[in-house]
Design a protein around this motif. Structure first.
Motif, PDB file in Angstrom:
ATOM      1  N   GLU A   1       0.908  -1.104   0.204  1.00  0.00           N
ATOM      2  CA  GLU A   1      -0.096  -0.028   0.058  1.00  0.00           C
ATOM      3  C   GLU A   1       0.874   1.354  -0.058  1.00  0.00           C
ATOM      4  OE1 GLU A   1      -3.243  -0.361   3.043  1.00  0.00           O
ATOM      5  OE2 GLU A   1      -2.673   1.656   3.645  1.00  0.00           O
ATOM      6  N   GLN A   2       1.884   1.314   0.933  1.00  0.00           N
ATOM      7  CA  GLN A   2       2.935   2.442   0.934  1.00  0.00           C
ATOM      8  C   GLN A   2       3.592   2.675  -0.117  1.00  0.00           C
ATOM      9  OE1 GLN A   2       3.025   4.420   3.358  1.00  0.00           O
ATOM     10  NE2 GLN A   2       1.324   3.601   4.397  1.00  0.00           N
ATOM     11  N   ALA A   3       3.985   1.446  -0.938  1.00  0.00           N
ATOM     12  CA  ALA A   3       4.942   1.661  -2.430  1.00  0.00           C
ATOM     13  C   ALA A   3       3.939   2.084  -3.358  1.00  0.00           C
ATOM     14  CB  ALA A   3       5.405   0.243  -2.493  1.00  0.00           C
ATOM     15  N   GLU A   4       2.703   1.622  -3.394  1.00  0.00           N
ATOM     16  CA  GLU A   4       1.753   2.088  -4.345  1.00  0.00           C
ATOM     17  C   GLU A   4       1.559   3.553  -4.278  1.00  0.00           C
ATOM     18  OE1 GLU A   4      -2.705   0.843  -5.815  1.00  0.00           O
ATOM     19  OE2 GLU A   4      -1.133  -0.810  -5.128  1.00  0.00           O
TER      20      GLU A   4
ATOM     21  N   MET B   1      22.101   5.754  -9.132  1.00  0.00           N
ATOM     22  CA  MET B   1      21.146   5.352  -7.889  1.00  0.00           C
ATOM     23  C   MET B   1      19.878   6.208  -7.700  1.00  0.00           C
ATOM     24  SD  MET B   1      22.654   4.476  -4.013  1.00  0.00           S
ATOM     25  CE  MET B   1      21.741   4.271  -2.599  1.00  0.00           C
ATOM     26  N   SER B   2      18.888   5.354  -7.448  1.00  0.00           N
ATOM     27  CA  SER B   2      17.304   5.967  -7.241  1.00  0.00           C
ATOM     28  C   SER B   2      17.300   6.638  -6.070  1.00  0.00           C
ATOM     29  CB  SER B   2      16.347   4.719  -7.203  1.00  0.00           C
ATOM     30  OG  SER B   2      16.387   3.974  -8.610  1.00  0.00           O
ATOM     31  N   PRO B   3      16.815   7.823  -5.908  1.00  0.00           N
ATOM     32  CA  PRO B   3      16.538   8.594  -4.608  1.00  0.00           C
ATOM     33  C   PRO B   3      15.730   7.602  -3.778  1.00  0.00           C
ATOM     34  CG  PRO B   3      15.249   9.391  -6.294  1.00  0.00           C
ATOM     35  CD  PRO B   3      16.186   8.114  -7.029  1.00  0.00           C
ATOM     36  N   LYS B   4      16.048   7.913  -2.208  1.00  0.00           N
ATOM     37  CA  LYS B   4      15.243   7.132  -1.346  1.00  0.00           C
ATOM     38  C   LYS B   4      14.299   8.118  -0.671  1.00  0.00           C
ATOM     39  CE  LYS B   4      18.349   3.370  -0.329  1.00  0.00           C
ATOM     40  NZ  LYS B   4      19.332   2.732   0.813  1.00  0.00           N
ATOM     41  N   LYS B   5      13.400   7.555  -0.157  1.00  0.00           N
ATOM     42  CA  LYS B   5      12.276   8.282   0.628  1.00  0.00           C
ATOM     43  C   LYS B   5      11.884   7.669   1.893  1.00  0.00           C
ATOM     44  CE  LYS B   5       7.498   9.812  -0.208  1.00  0.00           C
ATOM     45  NZ  LYS B   5       7.755  11.469   0.026  1.00  0.00           N
ATOM     46  N   GLU B   6      11.935   8.446   3.038  1.00  0.00           N
ATOM     47  CA  GLU B   6      11.371   7.599   4.185  1.00  0.00           C
ATOM     48  C   GLU B   6       9.968   7.941   4.523  1.00  0.00           C
ATOM     49  OE1 GLU B   6      14.516   7.336   7.477  1.00  0.00           O
ATOM     50  OE2 GLU B   6      12.789   8.415   8.402  1.00  0.00           O
ATOM     51  N   VAL B   7       9.178   7.071   4.671  1.00  0.00           N
ATOM     52  CA  VAL B   7       7.585   7.385   5.074  1.00  0.00           C
ATOM     53  C   VAL B   7       7.335   6.982   6.417  1.00  0.00           C
ATOM     54  CG1 VAL B   7       5.382   6.969   4.316  1.00  0.00           C
ATOM     55  CG2 VAL B   7       7.123   7.188   2.745  1.00  0.00           C
ATOM     56  N   LEU B   8       6.909   7.847   7.299  1.00  0.00           N
ATOM     57  CA  LEU B   8       6.379   7.439   8.671  1.00  0.00           C
ATOM     58  C   LEU B   8       5.114   6.856   8.376  1.00  0.00           C
ATOM     59  CD1 LEU B   8       7.256   7.731  11.593  1.00  0.00           C
ATOM     60  CD2 LEU B   8       5.974   9.950  11.741  1.00  0.00           C
ATOM     61  N   VAL B   9       4.918   5.636   8.871  1.00  0.00           N
ATOM     62  CA  VAL B   9       3.621   5.128   8.541  1.00  0.00           C
ATOM     63  C   VAL B   9       2.559   5.052   9.647  1.00  0.00           C
ATOM     64  CG1 VAL B   9       2.484   3.084   7.523  1.00  0.00           C
ATOM     65  CG2 VAL B   9       4.629   3.700   7.008  1.00  0.00           C
ATOM     66  N   LEU B  10       3.214   4.388  10.920  1.00  0.00           N
ATOM     67  CA  LEU B  10       2.393   4.341  12.236  1.00  0.00           C
ATOM     68  C   LEU B  10       1.184   3.511  12.262  1.00  0.00           C
ATOM     69  CD1 LEU B  10       3.409   7.554  14.068  1.00  0.00           C
ATOM     70  CD2 LEU B  10       4.584   5.556  14.255  1.00  0.00           C
ATOM     71  N   LYS B  11       1.178   2.391  11.435  1.00  0.00           N
ATOM     72  CA  LYS B  11      -0.068   1.674  11.587  1.00  0.00           C
ATOM     73  C   LYS B  11       0.051   0.270  12.056  1.00  0.00           C
ATOM     74  CE  LYS B  11      -2.416   3.213   7.301  1.00  0.00           C
ATOM     75  NZ  LYS B  11      -3.029   2.769   5.954  1.00  0.00           N
ATOM     76  N   ASP B  12      -1.278  -0.157  12.493  1.00  0.00           N
ATOM     77  CA  ASP B  12      -1.423  -1.418  13.345  1.00  0.00           C
ATOM     78  C   ASP B  12      -1.157  -2.371  12.567  1.00  0.00           C
ATOM     79  OD1 ASP B  12      -2.158  -3.571  15.158  1.00  0.00           O
ATOM     80  OD2 ASP B  12      -3.389  -2.027  16.339  1.00  0.00           O
ATOM     81  N   LEU B  13      -0.220  -3.327  12.908  1.00  0.00           N
ATOM     82  CA  LEU B  13      -0.191  -4.652  12.097  1.00  0.00           C
ATOM     83  C   LEU B  13      -1.509  -5.608  12.277  1.00  0.00           C
ATOM     84  CD1 LEU B  13       3.398  -5.580  12.443  1.00  0.00           C
ATOM     85  CD2 LEU B  13       2.465  -4.342  10.358  1.00  0.00           C
ATOM     86  N   LEU B  14      -1.946  -5.379  13.050  1.00  0.00           N
ATOM     87  CA  LEU B  14      -3.502  -5.994  13.306  1.00  0.00           C
ATOM     88  C   LEU B  14      -4.690  -5.219  13.136  1.00  0.00           C
ATOM     89  CD1 LEU B  14      -2.424  -8.230  16.372  1.00  0.00           C
ATOM     90  CD2 LEU B  14      -2.961  -9.278  14.088  1.00  0.00           C
ATOM     91  N   GLY B  15      -4.216  -4.018  12.540  1.00  0.00           N
ATOM     92  CA  GLY B  15      -5.509  -3.109  12.269  1.00  0.00           C
ATOM     93  C   GLY B  15      -6.504  -3.713  11.373  1.00  0.00           C
ATOM     94  N   SER B  16      -6.175  -4.355  10.312  1.00  0.00           N
ATOM     95  CA  SER B  16      -7.347  -4.807   9.732  1.00  0.00           C
ATOM     96  C   SER B  16      -8.271  -5.801  10.331  1.00  0.00           C
ATOM     97  CB  SER B  16      -6.714  -5.446   8.272  1.00  0.00           C
ATOM     98  OG  SER B  16      -5.825  -6.769   8.499  1.00  0.00           O
ATOM     99  N   ASN B  17      -7.626  -6.649  11.259  1.00  0.00           N
ATOM    100  CA  ASN B  17      -8.220  -7.463  12.002  1.00  0.00           C
ATOM    101  C   ASN B  17      -9.105  -6.858  13.036  1.00  0.00           C
ATOM    102  OD1 ASN B  17      -8.695 -10.461  12.948  1.00  0.00           O
ATOM    103  ND2 ASN B  17      -8.339  -9.265  14.988  1.00  0.00           N
ATOM    104  N   LYS B  18      -8.583  -5.935  13.522  1.00  0.00           N
ATOM    105  CA  LYS B  18      -9.158  -4.942  14.596  1.00  0.00           C
ATOM    106  C   LYS B  18     -10.706  -4.184  14.013  1.00  0.00           C
ATOM    107  CE  LYS B  18      -5.575  -4.330  18.014  1.00  0.00           C
ATOM    108  NZ  LYS B  18      -4.338  -3.341  18.340  1.00  0.00           N
ATOM    109  N   LYS B  19     -10.369  -3.880  12.760  1.00  0.00           N
ATOM    110  CA  LYS B  19     -11.435  -3.171  12.042  1.00  0.00           C
ATOM    111  C   LYS B  19     -12.680  -3.969  11.720  1.00  0.00           C
ATOM    112  CE  LYS B  19     -12.385  -0.258   7.888  1.00  0.00           C
ATOM    113  NZ  LYS B  19     -12.906  -1.258   7.202  1.00  0.00           N
TER     114      LYS B  19
END
Lengths: 116, 224
Positions: free
Chosen positions: A16-19, B1-19
């Motif tokens: 999802e993030q990569a997309e 070399m391709s540029p790198k990008k850092e993304v802050l996500v902060l998402k629960d790995l069990l989020g889909s189950n919790k929903k």
């Protein structure tokens, strides 16, 4: 061993993030694992290494930050950090504690390579 | 070399189950169905306890049971023999139930139930991480397993609402101290309600049934 199932969820989030940013490659994945998250960090690492083959994270490094149990006492309002996960205030002995950290299982950040 | 990008996500790995679990819980509350998730190691007596609870509660209360097992429909058959509806989920190897497996059964579950029991796969580790949309989580600990289990398997005990110590009729033959088990569990979870039962003699079943009936009333008062 539900770690593989959790890693499958992790890869859904990674794709999802990569997309979102149009990346073809993920180079670094950082997750936070609370001491009371119910998962074993070492098994998560193994599951990640198995799962990543033939994905856009095939060369990615996984960093796991272990988070101790941090609680705040509802009686004396002081903070307690415990490795033994006993829910008792280290200052006044109260069992009325609010868990602040240590139960989480989150994808904190990813590092991606963006195509020019 | 391709540029790198850092993304802050902060998402629960069990989020889909919790929903999904949250959606299930809301649906059950709307219908006034008190839902319980039963966790324990294999052989702690989940199905036998359910049979006893059904004897106490049925037919005054309408009961449905979801049975989670890796293989076979044996448990669902045992429950049906007691005259209540049961749905079997066979995970085919998976060590726990997930909310979506419960959600898939929803069209089959009658809207006029009072209690929906979900008997999880026998495992004191993995099921503890998955919210199934239940209102109460019951963890069972049988006396032959030993009184030192709560701290060995903390997640199950910290996330439970009630601990049911089972097979107490065997205690005279075992080095099991119910006080020690209760104390260990309370150190992890001071709010934990504790029951001691024997599905053989019937001891303690009445108290547990009364607790469930009280919780059903609470649910219906809150969501009336």
């Amino acid at each position: 061993m539900h770690e593989l199932s959790i890693v499958a969820n992790l890869f859904d989030l990674l794709e999802e993030q990569a997309e979102k940013v149009g990346a073809k490659k993920i180079t670094l994945v950082k997750i936070k694992v609370g001491v009371l998250s119910g998962v074993v960090p070492e098994l998560l690492q193994t599951a990640f290494d198995i799962y990543k083959k033939d994905t856009l994270a095939s060369e990615a490094e996984l960093i796991i930050e272990k988070v101790p149990l941090r609680m705040v006492c509802r009686q004396c309002h002081q903070e307690t950090i415990r490795d033994d996960i006993i829910l008792s205030c280290a200052h006044c002995g109260s069992t009325q504690l609010e868990k602040k950290e240590g139960t989480e299982l989150i994808l904190e950040k990813v590092e991606l390579e963006i195509d020019e | 070399m391709s540029p790198k990008k850092e993304v802050l996500v902060l998402k629960d790995l069990l989020g889909s189950n919790k929903k999904i679990a949250g959606e299930i819980r809301a649906h059950l509350e709307e219908k006034g169905i008190l839902t319980l998730n039963l966790l324990s190691s294999p052989g702690a007596g989940k199905t036998t306890l359910l049979e006893k609870l059904i004897e106490h509660l049925h037919p005054t209360y309408r009961i449905g049971v979801i049975e989670g097992d890796i293989e076979t429909t044996r448990d669902a058959e045992r429950i049906r023999a007691k005259g209540v509806s049961a749905w079997q989920i066979t995970t085919g190897g998976a060590c726990h139930l997930e909310a979506k497996m419960v959600g898939n059964l929803f069209s089959q579950i009658p809207a006029d139930l009072d209690f929906l029991f979900i008997e999880n796969v026998g495992n004191l580790v993995c099921p503890a991480s998955y919210d199934l949309g239940e209102h109460l989580r019951l963890v069972l600990l049988s006396s032959p397993e030993g009184d030192d289990k709560p701290k060995k398997y903390p997640k199950a005990f910290t996330t439970a609402d009630a601990l049911v110590i089972t097979k107490i009729d065997l205690i005279p033959h075992l080095p099991f101290d119910p006080q020690r088990a209760a104390q260990e569990a309370r150190e992890l979870n001071p709010e934990l309600k504790i029951f001691t039962v024997s599905s053989v003699t019937g001891e303690g079943i009445q108290e547990l049934s009364s607790f469930l009936i009280e919780k059903l009333k609470e649910l219906r008062t809150i969501h009336a």
